[in-house]
Design an enzyme around this catalytic site. Structure first.
Site, PDB file in Angstrom:
ATOM      1  N   HIS A 122     -66.793   0.642 -62.709  1.00  0.00           N
ATOM      2  CA  HIS A 122     -66.432   1.272 -63.973  1.00  0.00           C
ATOM      3  C   HIS A 122     -67.182   0.550 -65.080  1.00  0.00           C
ATOM      4  O   HIS A 122     -68.091  -0.228 -64.850  1.00  0.00           O
ATOM      5  CB  HIS A 122     -64.932   1.139 -64.229  1.00  0.00           C
ATOM      6  CG  HIS A 122     -64.064   1.840 -63.250  1.00  0.00           C
ATOM      7  ND1 HIS A 122     -63.925   3.201 -63.227  1.00  0.00           N
ATOM      8  CD2 HIS A 122     -63.264   1.357 -62.255  1.00  0.00           C
ATOM      9  CE1 HIS A 122     -63.076   3.547 -62.271  1.00  0.00           C
ATOM     10  NE2 HIS A 122     -62.663   2.448 -61.664  1.00  0.00           N
TER      11      HIS A 122
ATOM     12  N   CYS B  31     -65.418   4.863 -57.887  1.00  0.00           N
ATOM     13  CA  CYS B  31     -64.090   4.417 -57.474  1.00  0.00           C
ATOM     14  C   CYS B  31     -63.315   5.519 -56.733  1.00  0.00           C
ATOM     15  O   CYS B  31     -63.617   5.825 -55.592  1.00  0.00           O
ATOM     16  CB  CYS B  31     -63.319   3.891 -58.679  1.00  0.00           C
ATOM     17  SG  CYS B  31     -61.891   2.872 -58.254  1.00  0.00           S
TER      18      CYS B  31
ATOM     19  N   ARG C 268     -54.770  -6.227 -55.642  1.00  0.00           N
ATOM     20  CA  ARG C 268     -55.874  -5.504 -56.244  1.00  0.00           C
ATOM     21  C   ARG C 268     -57.109  -6.402 -56.338  1.00  0.00           C
ATOM     22  O   ARG C 268     -57.000  -7.630 -56.490  1.00  0.00           O
ATOM     23  CB  ARG C 268     -55.515  -4.988 -57.636  1.00  0.00           C
ATOM     24  CG  ARG C 268     -54.329  -4.044 -57.645  1.00  0.00           C
ATOM     25  CD  ARG C 268     -54.236  -3.302 -58.959  1.00  0.00           C
ATOM     26  NE  ARG C 268     -55.306  -2.325 -59.117  1.00  0.00           N
ATOM     27  CZ  ARG C 268     -55.301  -1.112 -58.553  1.00  0.00           C
ATOM     28  NH1 ARG C 268     -54.293  -0.738 -57.798  1.00  0.00           N
ATOM     29  NH2 ARG C 268     -56.303  -0.285 -58.749  1.00  0.00           N
TER      30      ARG C 268
END
Length: 245
Positions: free
Chosen positions: A194, A94, A128
């Site tokens: 993640h 990320c 997002r």
């Protein structure tokens, strides 16, 4: 045999349990009788690129990235670029992935210039891209299905000399537009995943470890199999959830 792993900025870049990737690499190597040395390197500390075989960079938010810019400009950025070109193995997640690129331009026009170790750039969006997702890595990166969790507003685009780590099966990936996920350049493995990534994706983990062993020792025997029942159960559970939509 042994591998030396460097955890870059562990006190700053560690969203969503990214440190679990270090724990997983360590455990899977030790279970095979391969010695592991793990060192941490943060702001103001020298980076010895010759000593380390694998470099790990976790995720962070925009603020954390800005904090690191001065430290990267003071020498670490140059060192990281040299290590990448020397085909050292990198796993970047990320924010760490974005930092390896050319720049991040926020949705309102501000630009953070990063280190340019790989030819990618990131453009911020107001909305997002968040949720559990999965992708299939390319044959050059194990050809396995990877499950993970993404949460990013930046849309990343790959340059001509950078290949995707894989193609999205469910979720957004790099930008939600071209179905690519992550980046692969030389021995850099970069992704938005993640979760953390490696505990529930043992095939990809072993591929990364094997890549580091081959680079260090020119040739290396295939890694001995481990009992991955728990890892595979976690992987399959999430894969089945995503397939059902």
């Amino acid at each position: 045999m042994e591998l030396n792993i460097c955890h870059l900025y562990p006190d700053i870049l560690n969203l969503y349990g990214d440190r679990g990737n270090i724990i997983t690499m360590n455990r899977r190597l030790e279970d095979r009788g391969i010695r592991v040395n793990i060192e941490e390197c943060s702001i103001g500390q020298p980076l010895d690129i010759d000593r380390h075989d694998i470099f790990f960079i976790g995720g962070g938010q925009d603020f954390e990235q800005e904090v690191l810019l001065r430290d990267l400009a003071a020498g670490k950025g140059r060192d990281i670029r040299s290590a990448v070109e020397d085909e050292k193995v990198f796993l970047a997640i990320c924010g760490g992935y974005q930092m390896l690129g050319q720049y991040y331009k926020t949705w309102d026009g501000s630009q953070l210039d990063f280190i340019g170790a790989i030819n990618i750039h990131t453009i911020g969006a107001k909305e997002r891209m968040i949720g559990n997702y999965m992708f299939r890595t390319t044959p050059e990166s194990s050809g396995s299905v990877v499950v993970g969790f993404e949460n990013h507003s930046g849309k990343t685009y790959l340059g001509e000399d950078v290949a995707p780590l894989g193609m999205v099966l469910k979720g957004y990936g790099n930008n939600g537009e071209d179905q690519t996920e992550g980046a692969r350049y030389k021995n850099v493995f970069a992704t938005y995943s993640h979760g953390s990534l490696l505990p529930k994706n043992p095939v990809l983990c072993d591929f990364i470890l094997q890549t580091a062993l081959i680079r260090k020792y020119d040739s290396a025997e295939p890694l001995a199999p481990l009992d991955d029942a728990l890892e595979n159960n976690a992987h399959c559970y999430m894969e089945q959830r995503l397939q059902k939509g």
